[in-house]
Design a protein around this motif. Structure first.
Motif, PDB file in Angstrom:
ATOM      1  N   LEU A   1       3.171   8.223  24.923  1.00 43.08           N
ATOM      2  CA  LEU A   1       3.778   7.001  25.604  1.00 43.08           C
ATOM      3  C   LEU A   1       3.502   7.077  27.017  1.00 43.08           C
ATOM      4  O   LEU A   1       3.498   7.886  28.129  1.00 43.08           O
ATOM      5  CB  LEU A   1       5.299   7.151  25.646  1.00 43.08           C
ATOM      6  N   THR A   2       2.697   5.911  27.574  1.00 45.09           N
ATOM      7  CA  THR A   2       2.291   5.730  28.736  1.00 45.09           C
ATOM      8  C   THR A   2       3.328   4.694  29.566  1.00 45.09           C
ATOM      9  O   THR A   2       3.018   4.422  30.833  1.00 45.09           O
ATOM     10  CB  THR A   2       0.860   5.257  28.812  1.00 45.09           C
ATOM     11  N   ALA A   3       3.760   3.737  28.933  1.00 40.82           N
ATOM     12  CA  ALA A   3       5.163   3.078  29.094  1.00 40.82           C
ATOM     13  C   ALA A   3       6.120   2.806  28.255  1.00 40.82           C
ATOM     14  O   ALA A   3       5.668   3.304  27.030  1.00 40.82           O
ATOM     15  CB  ALA A   3       4.438   1.713  29.841  1.00 40.82           C
ATOM     16  N   PRO A   4       7.284   2.424  28.543  1.00 34.64           N
ATOM     17  CA  PRO A   4       7.962   1.962  27.380  1.00 34.64           C
ATOM     18  C   PRO A   4       7.404   1.462  26.133  1.00 34.64           C
ATOM     19  O   PRO A   4       8.083   1.461  25.008  1.00 34.64           O
ATOM     20  CB  PRO A   4       9.131   1.405  27.582  1.00 34.64           C
ATOM     21  N   ASP A   5       6.403   0.297  26.483  1.00 32.56           N
ATOM     22  CA  ASP A   5       5.978  -0.368  25.573  1.00 32.56           C
ATOM     23  C   ASP A   5       4.374  -0.410  25.357  1.00 32.56           C
ATOM     24  O   ASP A   5       3.469  -0.980  24.946  1.00 32.56           O
ATOM     25  CB  ASP A   5       6.293  -1.817  25.708  1.00 32.56           C
ATOM     26  N   ARG A   6       3.975   0.887  25.721  1.00 40.17           N
ATOM     27  CA  ARG A   6       2.543   1.114  25.548  1.00 40.17           C
ATOM     28  C   ARG A   6       2.260   2.476  25.404  1.00 40.17           C
ATOM     29  O   ARG A   6       2.921   3.737  25.944  1.00 40.17           O
ATOM     30  CB  ARG A   6       1.898   0.843  26.988  1.00 40.17           C
ATOM     31  N   ALA A   7       1.235   2.687  24.552  1.00 45.02           N
ATOM     32  CA  ALA A   7       1.030   4.229  23.976  1.00 45.02           C
ATOM     33  C   ALA A   7      -0.333   4.548  23.913  1.00 45.02           C
ATOM     34  O   ALA A   7      -1.234   3.530  23.595  1.00 45.02           O
ATOM     35  CB  ALA A   7       1.741   4.672  22.855  1.00 45.02           C
ATOM     36  N   ILE A   8      -1.095   5.738  24.016  1.00 46.01           N
ATOM     37  CA  ILE A   8      -2.281   6.112  23.676  1.00 46.01           C
ATOM     38  C   ILE A   8      -2.375   6.914  22.099  1.00 46.01           C
ATOM     39  O   ILE A   8      -1.660   8.227  22.487  1.00 46.01           O
ATOM     40  CB  ILE A   8      -3.001   6.726  24.648  1.00 46.01           C
TER      41      ILE A   8
ATOM     42  N   VAL B   1      -2.003   1.202  21.892  1.00 42.95           N
ATOM     43  CA  VAL B   1      -1.256   0.261  21.166  1.00 42.95           C
ATOM     44  C   VAL B   1      -0.136  -0.142  22.249  1.00 42.95           C
ATOM     45  O   VAL B   1       0.223   0.449  23.160  1.00 42.95           O
ATOM     46  CB  VAL B   1      -0.605   0.971  19.985  1.00 42.95           C
ATOM     47  N   ASN B   2       0.300  -1.497  22.130  1.00 39.69           N
ATOM     48  CA  ASN B   2       1.098  -2.038  22.694  1.00 39.69           C
ATOM     49  C   ASN B   2       2.335  -2.575  21.988  1.00 39.69           C
ATOM     50  O   ASN B   2       2.145  -3.056  20.859  1.00 39.69           O
ATOM     51  CB  ASN B   2       0.815  -3.094  23.692  1.00 39.69           C
TER      52      ASN B   2
END
Length: 151
Positions: free
Chosen positions: A93-100, A123-124
């Motif tokens: 998770l790179t932000a609450p609404d973004r992941a790699i 993914v967003n």
């Protein structure tokens, strides 16, 4: 600083990896014909990435295929050879609404000559749904990283 540490410790929602699994499962079954069946996957892509993939697939759909705009590698795994398998290796998770999502893909002309291609899928989450926003793969030695969105 504390927020970044908490984000790094947060686990990805299962839906983030699930959408990548769905897309790569579809791709593996239909990799030689993905340009024709791409519309069936539209809801799984962010609009920008879907538009780039649609545009990139047009030369393959043209009966003339004059070579203009032809892809030099597959946008789902970054090579000119076939994919044999994939797996979901991790999700960050790179932000609450973004992941790699890490997706090693086995590519090659045969199982004996196969190698792993280290794919990273961004993914967003938009409107409660996770969608693929970009796909990156290692570039040939000495070249910058390649992504369909960048091309």
């Amino acid at each position: 600083m504390q927020a970044l540490l908490l984000l790094a410790l947060a686990t990805c929602p299962p839906q983030a990896s699930a959408v990548v699994k769905d897309v790569y499962g579809w791709y593996l079954k239909d990799q030689n014909h993905w340009p024709r069946s791409l519309p069936s996957q539209r809801e799984r892509f962010e609009p920008g990435l879907y538009a780039k993939l649609s545009e990139a697939s047009k030369p393959f759909q043209s009966p003339r295929n004059d070579g203009s705009g032809v892809l030099d590698s597959d946008p789902f795994q970054g090579t000119q050879v076939g994919a044999m398998s994939y797996r979901i290796a991790g999700c960050q998770l790179t932000a609450p609404d973004r992941a790699i999502v890490s997706v090693p893909v086995s590519v090659g002309r045969s199982k004996a000559s196969a190698s792993l291609q280290a794919i990273q899928v961004q993914v967003n989450a938009t409107g409660g749904r996770w969608r693929l926003a970009d796909i990156s793969f290692p570039a040939p030695e000495g070249s910058p990283e390649q992504t369909p969105a960048a091309r």
